[in-house]
Every structure is written in structure tokens, then in C-alpha cells.
Design an enzyme around this catalytic site. Structure first.
Site, mmCIF file in Angstrom:
data_model
loop_
_atom_site.group_PDB
_atom_site.id
_atom_site.type_symbol
_atom_site.label_atom_id
_atom_site.label_comp_id
_atom_site.label_asym_id
_atom_site.label_seq_id
_atom_site.Cartn_x
_atom_site.Cartn_y
_atom_site.Cartn_z
ATOM 1 N N ASP A 112 0.979 -1.200 -0.039
ATOM 2 C CA ASP A 112 -0.096 -0.054 0.083
ATOM 3 C C ASP A 112 0.806 1.237 -0.042
ATOM 4 O O ASP A 112 0.353 2.387 -0.325
ATOM 5 C CB ASP A 112 -0.979 -0.009 1.172
ATOM 6 C CG ASP A 112 -2.133 -1.025 1.091
ATOM 7 O OD1 ASP A 112 -2.596 -1.137 0.081
ATOM 8 O OD2 ASP A 112 -2.405 -1.549 1.930
ATOM 9 N N ASP A 171 -6.142 -5.286 -6.099
ATOM 10 C CA ASP A 171 -5.982 -3.806 -5.675
ATOM 11 C C ASP A 171 -4.625 -3.408 -5.820
ATOM 12 O O ASP A 171 -4.312 -2.263 -5.970
ATOM 13 C CB ASP A 171 -6.178 -3.590 -4.254
ATOM 14 C CG ASP A 171 -7.362 -4.387 -3.646
ATOM 15 O OD1 ASP A 171 -7.781 -5.369 -4.120
ATOM 16 O OD2 ASP A 171 -7.913 -3.990 -2.631
HETATM 17 N N1 GLY Z 1 -7.219 -1.912 -0.789
HETATM 18 C C1 GLY Z 1 -8.186 -2.314 0.195
HETATM 19 C C2 GLY Z 1 -9.562 -1.986 -0.146
HETATM 20 O O1 GLY Z 1 -9.920 -1.417 -1.348
HETATM 21 O O2 GLY Z 1 -10.267 -1.913 0.528
#
Ligand code: GLY
Length: 400
Positions: A112, A171
Site C-alpha cells: 500500500d 488492488d
Molecule cells: N485496498 C483495500 C480496499 O480496497 O479495501
């Protein structure tokens, strides 16, 4: 159907009929609401070191430290609002909230770091460039790239999960933008190959034949083989988590922008087609496209905002004008609903977020039917992309 849901549906059906002139007016209104709410939030947070993550329509922000995956979105939201309103106050706030993330450039514990640093410092560097921002971004890219394993061909998403050894979530595509940027701005050219290899692995292993996506793919680090395809935030391993699908549409669109590799354009279109073909009438997805209690299931307005922003870029790509038109109309449909009273937060002082009816993590009962800072971030980005498109082309109706 419950009264609140009937009201939501009624508002939604009204919003489907919004015409382009109305949508233009509503987009400008939504931007003004976004500015007011963001300024209020910035004042409310003052000098604390935390950042906003989620809130209920009448509640206060739940705040998080800079190490949280959502920390970059509020600074990025302020930068995007500054790009539109150009007030010194917004620039001042954007800078001070961005600075809170400085230590995260050395965070190697999560994929992230791409989301966190590119939404904050990436927007800062785009709108107010400095050598300091540049170096912080390059160090952030180094931290992200350290999580790439060439045997797997992917950047590891999470560490220390009992369920998975080398999990990669869809993601994660979003983090690649930082690596592409770094490879063009003084970082190693190899970052571009890392990002491209990761995107190709996601294409091969996450995308199903019908264009929908698996959320989590777990790999064997010795052979590089897929061990399991599962979900962390969707309804089931085989279902289609709406925000994951939106990340795929946005991510593959961005990777095509960066590489001009047709495989990514085709995949962006396949994932987009799945998304738009499975939307309810108002264009705002339920939290999972296969949630068992549809139409009573909670919506995820954040997935709608991410997809709207992606579609407004995808509709400018390739040569297929029929597809381009479809993606633009679908984006306008989604924005028509998100800018309506059914979704747009109704103003300070009670409300904090910008977009209501987002869902963070339904399987864990977390952040259901709330405002989420990443929903707000991509909503404002979509509004700005809409404004840019409107200056290039005449208005069109927002119905499908
Ligand atoms: N990347 C985490 C979410 O979209 O909740």
C-alpha cells in the site's frame, strides 16, 4: 423493501434521467461540497498527526496514523481540490497533510506504500514540484519494489497472514503507478519491468474468462505457481467484489496509459465490460456483484467512484468509438447518481465525508454504509476528469 431503500431507489431512478446540462451543474455543486467538507475536516484535525479514514453521515471521522493504507487519500483530495479552486488555503492544507506521510517513504511492510505515497506526494509533485517531493517519491518506489519476487513475478501484498504465504490482491495494480512514475523520473528503468511483470501476472491469474476478477491470488515462492484463488473482502472466493473489480478497471487502464501494450487495453475493456454490464439501474454497485441479498444489500459508492474515474480515462483510449461512447455514458450515469441527494453528503456541520453509502469490508462487518476517504478521493478525481472531458467535447445525455 425497507422505506430507506425505497427512497434510495426512487432517488436513484430520478438520477438516471439526469441530462448533461444538469450533470454539469451538479458536478460543479459536488466540487463545492467537496471543498467545504475537506476544509472543515482539515480545520477539525488541526495539528494532530492523524488522517481521516471513514465516517457516518452524522458522525465524526474515524482517524488513522500515517501508516494506515488510506493515509494518502486526504492529502491527495486536498491537492486535487487545489488544482480546481487554486486557493492558497487549500494548497497550505494539502502541503501540511502531505508532510505527515514523510516517514512512510521507508515503509517496506506493505504494497500500500504505492497508494499512500503516490496519492499524496505524487499529486504534490504534479502540482507543486520540489526536489524534496521527488526524492521522497523515489525512496517510496524503492520500498515498494523491494517487495517484488522475480520467481513469482509479483509484488507481495500482505505480510504475516496465517491464511496465505505470498498473497497478491487485485488492488495491488494501483500501486504500480508509483513505479512507472519513478522509472521516468530518475529511478531505475527496471521499475518499469517490475510493474509490467506484476500487471501481466495479475492479468493471467486474477482475471476470469468473463472479465470478472479474483480478489486474492496466493503463490508458491519456490515454483511461482498459483496455490489458491480466494477472497478477503468479497462475498465468496468465486464472487465478484465490486471494489476489487473497480481497482482492476482503473489499474489496467493506468497500465495501458503507461505501456501502450494492447494486452492491457483489452483487459481494461474486459473488466470494464463486466463492471458496467452488472450495474443496477442507477449505476452504483452493490458491495459485491453477487451479494445474496440484492437488492437489499449495501451499495459501495467508493467502487462506483473508482470505476467512474477509470471509465472517464478508458473512454479516451483505443479506436473503438462505440466502446468509448458506452464507457463515457456509463461514467456519466454513475456520476449522475453520486452527485444526487441519494449519495452526495448534505453539508457541514454534521457530515464529514463527501460521498455516502460506501462499504469498506462487509465480510468483517466493518465500515458498512459510511463515507470512505478513498471513495471521496476518486469521486473528486472523477469530477475533475469529467470537467476536463467536457471542455473537449459537447455535452451528452447521461442516460444509457
Ligand atoms: N485496498 C483495500 C480496499 O480496497 O479495501
Amino acid at each position: 423493501m425497507k422505506t430507506a431503500q425505497m427512497w434510495l431507489l426512487g432517488m436513484a431512478l430520478l438520477s438516471v434521467q439526469v441530462n448533461a446540462q444538469d450533470l454539469g451543474t451538479r458536478v460543479q455543486h459536488a466540487l463545492a461540497v467537496a471543498r467545504d467538507h475537506a476544509e472543515l475536516t482539515a480545520r477539525m484535525l488541526g495539528d494532530s498527526t492523524t488522517l481521516p479514514r471513514s465516517s457516518t453521515p452524522t458522525g465524526r471521522w474515524v482517524t488513522v496514523p500515517p501508516s494506515d493504507w488510506t493515509s494518502g487519500f486526504f492529502p491527495g483530495l486536498l491537492w486535487n481540490l487545489y488544482s480546481w479552486f487554486t486557493t492558497p488555503a487549500l494548497q497550505h492544507d494539502a502541503k501540511r497533510f502531505t508532510d505527515r506521510l514523510t516517514s512512510q517513504q521507508n515503509n517496506t511492510r506493505t504494497h500500500d506504500v504505492g497508494f499512500m505515497m503516490f496519492c499524496s506526494f505524487g499529486n504534490a509533485q504534479r502540482l507543486s514540484p520540489s526536489e524534496t517531493y521527488q526524492q521522497i517519491l523515489l525512496q517510496s518506489a524503492r520500498s515498494l519494489a523491494s517487495r517484488f519476487d522475480p520467481r513469482v513475478g509479483s509484488i507481495k501484498s500482505w505480510d504475516g497472514t496465517p491464511r496465505w504465504g505470498y498473497p497478491v490482491i487485485v488492488d495491488n495494480l494501483m500501486n504500480l503507478e508509483l513505479l512507472f512514475w519513478a522509472s521516468r523520473n530518475g529511478g531505475p528503468a527496471a521499475y518499469r519491468d517490475v510493474a509490467t511483470r506484476h500487471a501481466l501476472a495479475t492479468l493471467a491469474n486474477h482475471v476470469r474468462p468473463d472479465g470478472s476478477t479474483f480478489h486474492v491470488v496466493d503463490y508458491d515462492t519456490v515454483t511461482g505457481d498459483v496455490v489458491a484463488r480466494q477472497t478477503a473482502q468479497g462475498f465468496s472466493d468465486g464472487s465478484v467484489w465490486a471494489r476489487g473489480q473497480a481497482w482492476a478497471v482503473y489499474g489496467f487502464t493506468m497500465v495501458y496509459r503507461e505501456t501502450h501494450d494492447e494486452r492491457f487495453l483489452k483487459t481494461a475493456q474486459r473488466t470494464a465490460d463486466y463492471f458496467v454490464n452488472h450495474l443496477p439501474a442507477d449505476g452504483v454497485p452493490y458491495w459485491d456483484f453477487e451479494a445474496p441479498d440484492i437488492p437489499d444489500a449495501p451499495r459501495d459508492a467508493s467502487a462506483g467512484a473508482i470505476a467512474a474515474s477509470a471509465l472517464l480515462e478508458l473512454c479516451t483510449m483505443g479506436t473503438d468509438t462505440v466502446r468509448q461512447h458506452r464507457y463515457r455514458v456509463e461514467a456519466e450515469l454513475i456520476l449522475g447518481s453520486l452527485t444526487s441527494a441519494a449519495y452526495l453528503s448534505q453539508g457541514p456541520p454534521a457530515a464529514r465525508g463527501i460521498l455516502n453509502h460506501a462499504t469498506g469490508n462487509h465480510p468483517h462487518g466493518l465500515e458498512i454504509d459510511v463515507s470512505l476517504i478513498y471513495g471521496d478521493y476518486y469521486f473528486v478525481e472523477a469530477l475533475l476528469r469529467y470537467n476536463r472531458l467536457m471542455s473537449m467535447a459537447p455535452p451528452r445525455a447521461g442516460s444509457r
